[in-house]
Design a protein around this motif. Structure first.
Motif, PDB file in Angstrom:
ATOM      1  N   UNK C 133       0.840  -1.202   0.000  1.00 45.80           N
ATOM      2  CA  UNK C 133       0.000   0.000   0.000  1.00 45.80           C
ATOM      3  C   UNK C 133       0.873   1.249   0.000  1.00 45.80           C
ATOM      4  N   UNK C 134       1.912   1.178   0.792  1.00 55.56           N
ATOM      5  CA  UNK C 134       2.762   2.359   0.946  1.00 55.56           C
ATOM      6  C   UNK C 134       3.436   2.738  -0.369  1.00 55.56           C
ATOM      7  N   UNK C 135       3.959   1.741  -1.071  1.00 58.72           N
ATOM      8  CA  UNK C 135       4.686   2.092  -2.303  1.00 58.72           C
ATOM      9  C   UNK C 135       3.741   2.616  -3.374  1.00 58.72           C
ATOM     10  N   UNK C 136       2.508   2.106  -3.389  1.00 56.16           N
ATOM     11  CA  UNK C 136       1.562   2.631  -4.376  1.00 56.16           C
ATOM     12  C   UNK C 136       1.082   4.018  -3.982  1.00 56.16           C
ATOM     13  N   UNK C 137       0.925   4.254  -2.669  1.00 53.43           N
ATOM     14  CA  UNK C 137       0.546   5.603  -2.221  1.00 53.43           C
ATOM     15  C   UNK C 137       1.632   6.589  -2.617  1.00 53.43           C
ATOM     16  N   UNK C 138       2.894   6.174  -2.464  1.00 53.68           N
ATOM     17  CA  UNK C 138       4.018   7.025  -2.860  1.00 53.68           C
ATOM     18  C   UNK C 138       3.970   7.348  -4.339  1.00 53.68           C
ATOM     19  N   UNK C 139       3.660   6.337  -5.129  1.00 52.71           N
ATOM     20  CA  UNK C 139       3.579   6.530  -6.577  1.00 52.71           C
ATOM     21  C   UNK C 139       2.526   7.573  -6.926  1.00 52.71           C
ATOM     22  N   UNK C 140       1.391   7.497  -6.203  1.00 49.97           N
ATOM     23  CA  UNK C 140       0.287   8.405  -6.486  1.00 49.97           C
ATOM     24  C   UNK C 140       0.430   9.739  -5.771  1.00 49.97           C
ATOM     25  N   UNK C 141       1.502   9.840  -4.991  1.00 51.51           N
ATOM     26  CA  UNK C 141       1.803  11.065  -4.255  1.00 51.51           C
ATOM     27  C   UNK C 141       0.652  11.486  -3.329  1.00 51.51           C
ATOM     28  N   UNK C 142       0.091  10.516  -2.655  1.00 57.08           N
ATOM     29  CA  UNK C 142      -0.873  10.851  -1.589  1.00 57.08           C
ATOM     30  C   UNK C 142      -0.507  10.062  -0.344  1.00 57.08           C
ATOM     31  N   UNK C 143      -1.065  10.505   0.782  1.00 53.43           N
ATOM     32  CA  UNK C 143      -0.761   9.797   2.020  1.00 53.43           C
ATOM     33  C   UNK C 143      -1.607   8.528   2.085  1.00 53.43           C
ATOM     34  N   UNK C 165       4.518  -5.590  -6.664  1.00 48.84           N
ATOM     35  CA  UNK C 165       4.330  -4.134  -6.587  1.00 48.84           C
ATOM     36  C   UNK C 165       4.677  -3.449  -7.901  1.00 48.84           C
ATOM     37  N   UNK C 166       5.751  -3.902  -8.506  1.00 48.35           N
ATOM     38  CA  UNK C 166       6.209  -3.240  -9.745  1.00 48.35           C
ATOM     39  C   UNK C 166       5.167  -3.370 -10.838  1.00 48.35           C
ATOM     40  N   UNK C 167       4.633  -4.575 -11.007  1.00 42.62           N
ATOM     41  CA  UNK C 167       3.615  -4.764 -12.043  1.00 42.62           C
ATOM     42  C   UNK C 167       2.299  -4.092 -11.676  1.00 42.62           C
ATOM     43  N   UNK C 168       2.020  -4.040 -10.370  1.00 44.34           N
ATOM     44  CA  UNK C 168       0.794  -3.370  -9.940  1.00 44.34           C
ATOM     45  C   UNK C 168       0.855  -1.902 -10.314  1.00 44.34           C
ATOM     46  N   UNK C 169       2.043  -1.331 -10.175  1.00 42.73           N
ATOM     47  CA  UNK C 169       2.213   0.075 -10.566  1.00 42.73           C
ATOM     48  C   UNK C 169       1.837   0.256 -12.026  1.00 42.73           C
ATOM     49  N   UNK C 170       2.298  -0.667 -12.858  1.00 44.39           N
ATOM     50  CA  UNK C 170       1.993  -0.562 -14.294  1.00 44.39           C
ATOM     51  C   UNK C 170       0.498  -0.675 -14.539  1.00 44.39           C
ATOM     52  N   UNK C 171      -0.115  -1.596 -13.808  1.00 46.11           N
ATOM     53  CA  UNK C 171      -1.571  -1.781 -13.964  1.00 46.11           C
ATOM     54  C   UNK C 171      -2.307  -0.523 -13.569  1.00 46.11           C
ATOM     55  N   UNK C 172      -1.866   0.091 -12.490  1.00 42.52           N
ATOM     56  CA  UNK C 172      -2.473   1.334 -12.002  1.00 42.52           C
ATOM     57  C   UNK C 172      -2.446   2.391 -13.090  1.00 42.52           C
ATOM     58  N   UNK C 173      -1.264   2.516 -13.669  1.00 44.81           N
ATOM     59  CA  UNK C 173      -1.090   3.533 -14.700  1.00 44.81           C
ATOM     60  C   UNK C 173      -2.029   3.251 -15.873  1.00 44.81           C
ATOM     61  N   UNK C 174      -2.119   2.001 -16.268  1.00 49.14           N
ATOM     62  CA  UNK C 174      -2.981   1.699 -17.421  1.00 49.14           C
ATOM     63  C   UNK C 174      -4.453   1.902 -17.071  1.00 49.14           C
ATOM     64  N   UNK C 187     -10.054   2.790  -8.469  1.00 47.73           N
ATOM     65  CA  UNK C 187      -8.676   2.281  -8.568  1.00 47.73           C
ATOM     66  C   UNK C 187      -8.080   2.161  -7.172  1.00 47.73           C
ATOM     67  N   UNK C 188      -8.326   3.187  -6.356  1.00 42.50           N
ATOM     68  CA  UNK C 188      -7.763   3.164  -5.006  1.00 42.50           C
ATOM     69  C   UNK C 188      -8.344   2.037  -4.162  1.00 42.50           C
ATOM     70  N   UNK C 189      -9.622   1.808  -4.328  1.00 41.27           N
ATOM     71  CA  UNK C 189     -10.219   0.684  -3.593  1.00 41.27           C
ATOM     72  C   UNK C 189      -9.641  -0.633  -4.125  1.00 41.27           C
ATOM     73  N   UNK C 190      -9.384  -0.657  -5.424  1.00 42.56           N
ATOM     74  CA  UNK C 190      -8.778  -1.830  -6.042  1.00 42.56           C
ATOM     75  C   UNK C 190      -7.426  -2.178  -5.439  1.00 42.56           C
ATOM     76  N   UNK C 191      -6.668  -1.172  -5.109  1.00 43.40           N
ATOM     77  CA  UNK C 191      -5.360  -1.392  -4.481  1.00 43.40           C
ATOM     78  C   UNK C 191      -5.535  -2.094  -3.136  1.00 43.40           C
ATOM     79  N   UNK C 192      -6.471  -1.606  -2.357  1.00 46.40           N
ATOM     80  CA  UNK C 192      -6.713  -2.221  -1.047  1.00 46.40           C
ATOM     81  C   UNK C 192      -7.259  -3.621  -1.205  1.00 46.40           C
ATOM     82  N   UNK C 193      -8.093  -3.803  -2.226  1.00 46.89           N
ATOM     83  CA  UNK C 193      -8.686  -5.119  -2.463  1.00 46.89           C
ATOM     84  C   UNK C 193      -7.621  -6.125  -2.899  1.00 46.89           C
ATOM     85  N   UNK C 194      -6.636  -5.633  -3.657  1.00 52.68           N
ATOM     86  CA  UNK C 194      -5.561  -6.530  -4.103  1.00 52.68           C
ATOM     87  C   UNK C 194      -4.795  -7.068  -2.911  1.00 52.68           C
ATOM     88  N   UNK C 195      -4.520  -6.202  -1.959  1.00 60.83           N
ATOM     89  CA  UNK C 195      -3.826  -6.656  -0.755  1.00 60.83           C
ATOM     90  C   UNK C 195      -4.705  -7.627   0.026  1.00 60.83           C
TER      91      UNK C 195
END
Lengths: 423, 382, 267
Positions: C133-143, C165-174, C187-195
């Motif tokens: 969660x933390x690394x994706x939050x960093x990517x999106x520049x939110x807390x 995490x690396x591939x998840x970042x790519x998925x997020x972007x797409x 998308x943000x809920x999707x991140x939490x759901x993935x975890x």
């Protein structure tokens, strides 16, 4: 598919192991059986190396009854341990696995067999006059057997084994063994000495009885046998089957263990945990078994995969049928090859009879027995209320999971066992 | 290129996998369904029992398999874990019982685990020999008899020899028809693509066999009229692990390949040969199943590799694509031997490792494209 | 009678002080490098807060990832046992415990006596833990907090399949460039759901039976909790202070040890 055979590495490895066995045998030891083990191991090499130089036979895997070969005057070379010995003396695990990959073998299969395949691809095993292999046990065994047979372009005999231990299955295997003898008579210059075979059956029976006595002795609290010994027994049971030397070794060991039991002497400074061993610990990390015992008081009291699944009586008048029964009812067979219920039942039996605190499943990378893991774990927990540790490892390759990581998994498990004991 | 009406019909059957419309209609009549896990389960016995034999597979996508991972293991191939996942989710609840074989470690463990956790009832696991010949056949015949008895006990019915003979005719008819279909693909302009063929094969084991045979007959009539050009296409054989995902083949064919034949167990190995007439039916079945185009688990391997070479010749195959499901030991170990044989015969082979249900992913397309280009250059060089 | 438990992890160290079976005080600190220092710091600060000294503690047990020996602790107990003990004390009907930390995930089945029956922990990869969660939050520049709050606004979650995490970042972007556009909240809920999916995948190796206790730092994340509850179709029990469950368990075990000593010394 002809390989150019180059046996330099094989002979070097066998020489170095021969020397190692001699060294170990000469070391002062409190255990006469231990010394004898190494002496007999060295003796085997003394017979094997010249036999191979003359042109002899290769056999794969361990369960094929060696009584047959010895009664024909043949000295079988075992593929799995040769592989281990070569890799261990060359210490080039990555290179060997790389060779397997270069020949098109995918990585998602057992490292033991990938290494066997690598040596087959490179022609590093001696070329035998005949190759005997069995299909069964697990798919990887069958796979590496086929590769060896195809790439070596050597007369091969495949022994097919039955899935079920039934009368039909045993009759089938019996015929296969009879055909194998005919094949060996054709391709080697040796003939079956049926009297010698009958005599060896008598000795094999004695050996099995001693093996079972040893198993009984291990039920004692504290258990008298070292963790790493079980694999020694397995080896001796195969290499010295039906021989006076074999009986002598098992007798000596039985006597040693009996004495320890009488004096309530265990092997650990303090036996804290009694464990069942499911599957095979990494061959390169037997020191882990020593550490468990000496530093954590964790004794392995039974190995569910390497025990006789049932009692077998060998009838000297029906040698091939008897050996077929011995094979199918013996160590490293039905638990691997048969229905999952076999291993779960055996594990529950062992857990009850040996009063164990827990069990270790060595979760070998890509091992085909993994499908039985969950079912065994759940059955054992339900019926005997003991936890099963799943220790990730690789049986032949130290680069997958390190010694320290395995140690950590075991530590966590011992902590859990400790807490369970406190209640 | 206009769609084949019968292929469309079968596509619709597949669309409602696993509980296809035909299976639904069957069950609504109050009849029973028996699943089977491997080519060496004699379907005719199930059919003769009055049950609908349905092959246990998953389908055209890579699944998330948390239950498969947990109950089997990540080292069990994704084929077994996918089936487990679907079964655990209840998608095979229409199955009344299933029959497995001990063909490979993955599937025999799958069968045991499905049974143990009461997800699907296992009727019997057949032990199958790994060699050919009379003795192996006798053992296997015994196993088929055991299987028959177990089915009889399970459902409290009797299966007569007459019924088995009739079922053999029905299944032989399929074999005959599928052989004719494949024969059409030998031509330099096959009238049916690999993807369409897989659609047909997938449906065959998901519906009433008599109904399927009728559709297949109509399909063959359609194919007589159809003209398809394979100008510029590279003729390929697909070999390897079980393959049900049509998207995978489509992807290859979209890149300029034309799959004309295969060696997979749900393809050419499924319908190969015919059960002989005039023999005691169980013996005839044992002889048939043990001698058809074999699975790589058999010894000697030469029998299989020779068949593959024969097919390459008969179908004028330019290159072989060998797809292996990760952890599929049977095909992992077949590949080096086959590759060695094909190298000696100058036939190019591409190995693709993948998960069961993989479509034509970017990675696969890249490799296939490179392979096709290489084959094209080879052709032009001649 | 005062007992203390200390739980040392790579990122945070937790100390809990029990007084006569009551939870007296706790402290969570960022871990200094050495385990000994971390344990000492955490306990010292906890003691200072309630105006007590080291001499006031009768029994200390330490636990945590790794096998750190602590000079002033009488015993070291496994983290899993401590988690079970702590969870049971807070929720006596607890039968499953899911502990989701920054890098480490534990799932434990315990019986009615807080004994561990089964447990499983995550593989070495940290994609199935808080760091994801933390690394994706960093990517999106939110807390992390804002990410969770925004995620809660979504009704459904976008499916993010990558476990890395690396591939998840790519998925997020797409996803964020998808046509038709997908709402950022989904998308943000999707991140939490993935975890949550990863955690459930791990939990399936043991048993998922109620009452389920969720603890660890990530238990504070309401979007994660929502996703996990949806996937298990069960209400989760979450302690007020979800990070201290292991330390609490260690403290309870220390209390029990004290009572046992008392009992034996009276004989």
């Amino acid at each position: 598919m002809k390989v150019t055979v180059d046996t330099t590495r094989w002979f070097e490895a066998m020489e170095s192991w021969f020397k190692m066995c001699q060294y170990q045998a000469a070391k002062p030891s409190s255990s006469k059986a231990n010394k004898l083990y190494y002496e007999l191991y060295a003796k085997y090499y003394e017979r094997l190396i010249p036999a191979i130089e003359k042109g002899n036979i290769i056999v794969h895997p361990t369960s094929v009854p060696t009584e047959i070969f010895y009664a024909m005057g043949l000295v079988p070379m075992l593929v799995t341990s040769s592989t281990w010995q070569m890799v261990y003396s060359m210490k080039n695990f990555d290179e060997v696995l790389g060779i397997a990959k270069d020949f098109g073998l995918m990585e998602e299969t057992c490292s033991v067999h990938r290494m066997i395949a690598a040596f087959a691809f490179k022609g590093w095993f001696p070329k035998p006059v005949a190759f005997v292999y069995a299909v069964g046990g697990c798919d990887a065994f069958c796979g590496s057997s086929r590769v060896l047979s195809e790439f070596y372009d050597t007369p091969s005999f495949c022994i097919d084994t039955p899935y079920y231990y039934t009368e039909e299955g045993i009759a089938y295997l019996t015929q296969e063994l009879i055909d194998m003898v005919a094949f060996l008579e054709d391709h080697t210059k040796c003939r079956m000495d049926w009297d010698r075979l009958r005599e060896s059956l008598r000795l094999s029976q004695r050996q099995m009885e001693l093996y079972q006595e040893i198993r009984q002795l291990r039920k004692a609290v504290p258990s008298p046998m070292e963790n790493r010994r079980a694999w020694q027994l397995n080896w001796m049971n195969w290499i010295y089957a039906g021989s006076e030397d074999g009986v002598h070794f098992f007798q000596m060991l039985r006597d040693e263990l009996k004495e320890r039991v009488e004096h309530k002497k265990g092997v650990a400074p303090q036996e804290k945990f009694r464990l069942l061993d499911l599957q095979m610990p990494p061959a390169w990390a037997f020191k882990l078994l020593d550490w468990m015992q000496e530093k954590r008081g964790a004794n392995i009291v039974s190995e569910s995969y390497i025990r006789y699944e049932r009692d077998v009586t060998l009838d000297p008048d029906k040698p091939m049928e008897s050996l077929a029964r011995k094979w199918c009812g013996g160590p490293l067979w039905n638990e691997l090859q048969g229905s999952t219920k076999v291993i779960t039942q055996v594990a529950v039996e062992d857990a009850k009879e040996y009063i164990v605190d827990g069990a270790i499943w060595w979760d070998n990378f890509s091992c085909r027995q993994c499908g039985a893991m969950r079912m065994t774990r759940d059955t054992v927990l339900e019926k005997v209320n003991i936890p099963v540790a799943e220790v990730k490892c690789d049986v032949m390759y130290p680069g997958f999971v390190s010694y320290e990581e395995m140690q950590q998994s075991l530590e966590n498990f011992f902590d859990l066992l400790e807490d369970r004991k406190r209640g | 290129m206009e769609n084949l009406e019968m292929v469309e019909k079968l596509r619709q059957v597949n669309a409602s996998f696993p509980y296809t419309e035909p299976i639904k209609r069957w069950k609504e009549k109050g009849k029973k369904v028996v699943g089977w896990l491997c080519n060496y389960v004699p379907e005719e016995i199930i059919h003769a029992a009055g049950m609908l034999p349905v092959r246990l597979t998953a389908d055209s996508k890579e699944l998330e398999m948390p239950d498969g991972d947990a109950y089997l293991h990540i080292y069990s191939c994704s084929f077994t874990r996918s089936i487990f996942q679907l079964a655990k989710e209840g998608q095979f609840d229409f199955i009344d019982g299933f029959v497995a074989t001990a063909m490979c470690d993955g599937s025999r463990r799958l069968a045991d685990v499905l049974n143990e956790y009461k997800i699907l009832p296992l009727i019997y696991t057949l032990g199958v020999p790994r060699k050919f010949g009379d003795r192996a056949e006798a053992l296997y015949r015994g196993e088929i008899l055991n299987c028959k008895k177990k089915i009889e006990d399970f459902f409290d019915i009797e299966i007569s020899d007459e019924a088995i003979k009739e079922s053999i005719s029905v299944y032989n008819r399929t074999r005959q028809l599928l052989r004719r279909l494949y024969d059409l693909r030998k031509s330099s302009n096959p009238p049916i693509s690999g993807a369409e063929t897989l659609e047909v094969l997938n449906a065959s084991v998901r519906m009433d066999r008599e109904e399927f045979n009728q559709i297949l007959e109509k399909l063959l009539q359609e194919l007589e009229e159809r003209r398809m050009s394979s100008e510029g296409k590279t003729r390929l054989m697909i070999d390897g692990s079980i393959l049900n995902n049509i998207e995978f083949i489509k992807g290859i064919e979209d890149l300029g390949g034309l799959v004309v034949v295969d060696g997979v167990c749900n393809g050419a190995r499924y319908w190969d040969g015919m059960v002989e007439d005039g023999f005691e039916p169980i013996s005839a079945l044992a002889h048939y199943y043990l001698n058809k185009f074999p699975c790589p688990r058999f010894y000697p391997p030469g029998v299989r590799t020779d068949r593959v070479l024969d097919l390459i010749k008969a179908y004028q195959v330019e290159g072989v694509i060998y797809e292996i499901i990760r952890y599929c030991n049977t095909h992992t170990w077949d590949y080096p031997i086959l590759k060695s044989q094909l190298d000696e015969n100058g036939i190019p082979i591409l190995e693709l490792d993948l998960e069961y249900g993989t479509g034509a992913s970017g990675r696969i397309k890249t490799r296939v494209q490179a392979f096709l280009e290489m084959l094209q250059e080879k052709k032009e060089a001649k | 009678m005062r007992a203390a438990g200390v739980d040392i992890s790579s990122l945070t160290t937790k100390a809990v002080i029990m007084e006569d079976d009551c939870l007296r005080h706790y402290k969570v600190i960022i871990s200094p490098e050495k385990a000994e220092t971390a344990a000492r710091e955490a306990l010292t600060q906890a003691l200072i807060d309630i105006h007590l000294g080291w001499a006031d503690l009768d029994y200390i047990i330490n636990t945590g990832v790794g096998r750190k020996e602590i000079s002033f602790a009488k015993e070291r107990r496994s983290q899993v046992s401590c988690l079970a003990k702590g969870a049971h004390w807070l929720f006596p009907m607890a039968r499953t415990l899911i502990d989701v930390g920054a890098e480490h995930v534990n799932v434990v089945n315990l019986d009615e006596k807080a004994r561990v029956e089964l447990f499983v922990e995550n593989d070495r990869c940290a994609a199935g833990a808080g760091v994801f969660l933390e690394s994706l939050a960093n990517l999106l520049k939110i807390s992390l907090e804002d990410m969770a709050l925004e995620a809660l606004k979504a009704e459904k979650a976008v499916n993010i399949t990558s476990t890395c995490t690396i591939f998840a970042e790519q998925e997020l972007i797409s996803h964020s460039y998808a046509m038709p556009p997908v709402s950022m909240n989904e998308i943000l809920l999707g991140i939490h759901d993935a975890l949550a999916a990863r955690v459930i995948g791990l939990a399936k190796k043991v048993r998922i039976v109620p009452e389920i206790v969720l603890c660890g730092g990530v238990a504070r994340n309401p979007a994660f909790v929502k996703s996990l509850e949806k996937r298990t179709n069960m209400k989760l029990s979450i302690p007020e202070e979800p990070q201290i469950v292991a330390a609490l368990g260690a403290a309870i075990l220390a209390s029990e040890a004290l009572k046992a000593h008392e009992g034996s010394s009276h004989q």
